[in-house]
Scaffold this motif. Structure first.
Motif: not given
Length: 322
Positions: A155-173
């Motif tokens: 749960t921690t790994a998935v939540a971290t990955a999903v959360g950071m993916n959403m936060l970095t959508k506008r960040a450099p690739p």
């Protein structure tokens, strides 16, 4: 002329375990991924040879190199506490073939939500098995504890990955490519302590220099588990940080753009190149048999040691696990 093996100590480290280089050489030896392919019959032979050497009954004509090879196979496949054969996937010698496949695909398929969730789940399932296999077996873990730790870490790994993916959508690739490492690091901080929580609750077995059991220490357990967490994150860091930088540049080349089907196999191969060096380096960061000053132990355990031993005991020793 036959070598005199009467005084040969097969449990004595081949390389100095007090030095980082000596530990790296030791783990290069026992994490050799080729040992995964060794047949069961040969592993059983290695165990018999090690046990016979410990009893001083080595068969006539046995060479020192045969004993070294037997010890290599024994250390790679059998648990240091119980002497039981470990499952293949959970062995540290499987870290390179298993880790390179999972790491390569995590770094390749990081853009879509289903892919992120699936590969983080696969990785945490693999990690949970490795953590359980390489635990300190003197502290038994219940099925319920294993299930809770597995679910929590996943749960921690998935939540971290999903959360950071959403936060970095506008960040450099490139920033998005580093999300899998952040998720792996966060999950390791949860998975390992949870999987070995019994050691934190009841303490890890500590011994004197003659390998006599003294008692159990929660403080020693905390040190050992912290060192394992640092080692696991270090193991993953170079490949999961540097490989995205390399792939970012390679994917700009026309030739690489034409063969997108090879991107995933390429990342798997490059992950293996990193892991084949980083597995022994990370395992060798800290001694597996840790030395801890008695003054750092719990007061009640210090009192037990003072009452049991006439002479002062400066240090105790314990297996931190891998």
């Amino acid at each position: 002329m036959e070598a005199d093996l009467s005084d040969f100590n097969i449990d004595a480290p081949r390389w100095d375990q007090c030095t980082f280089l000596g530990r790296v050489k030791h783990f290069f030896n026992i994490t050799d991924p080729r040992t995964v392919l060794v047949p069961e019959r040969e592993l059983d032979w290695a165990k018999v040879m090690v046990e016979q050497s410990r009893m001083g009954t080595v068969p006539p004509g046995t060479q020192v190199e045969q004993l070294f090879y037997a010890k290599k196979l024994y250390d790679s496949a059998f648990h240091p506490d119980t002497g039981d054969k470990m499952n293949v996937i959970g062995r540290m010698s499987f870290q390179v073939p298993g880790g390179m496949i999972i790491t390569g695909f995590m770094l390749q398929f990081y853009r879509t939500m289903p892919a992120v969730i699936f590969w983080q789940w696969v990785n945490q399932s693999f990690n949970a098995l490795v953590n359980y296999t390489n635990r300190n077996a003197a502290s038994p873990t219940s099925v319920r504890q294993m299930a809770v730790s597995y679910i929590t870490a996943t749960t921690t790994a998935v939540a971290t990955a999903v959360g950071m993916n959403m936060l970095t959508k506008r960040a450099p690739p490139l920033v998005g490519r580093w999300v899998p490492f952040a998720a792996v690091a966060a999950a390791n901080c949860v998975n390992i302590p949870m999987m070995r929580q019994q050691e934190l609750i009841q303490g890890i077995c500590v011994k004197d220099r003659n390998h006599n059991e003294i008692g159990h220490s929660r403080r020693a357990a905390a040190i050992g588990i912290t060192q394992v967490v640092v080692s696991r994150i270090t193991m993953a860091a170079p490949g999961m940080i540097l490989l995205p930088v390399l792939m970012e540049r390679l994917e700009k080349l026309r030739f690489v753009q034409r063969v997108r089907v090879l991107h995933a196999p390429l990342q798997v191969l490059l992950s293996g190149c990193f892991l084949i060096f980083m597995v022994p380096v990370a395992c060798g960061l800290f001694p597996q048999q840790c030395e801890l000053p008695v003054s750092y132990l719990e007061p009640e355990l210090q009192d037990t040691i003072k009452a049991k031993y006439r002479e002062p005991v400066p240090y105790v020793y314990f297996n931190k696990g891998l």
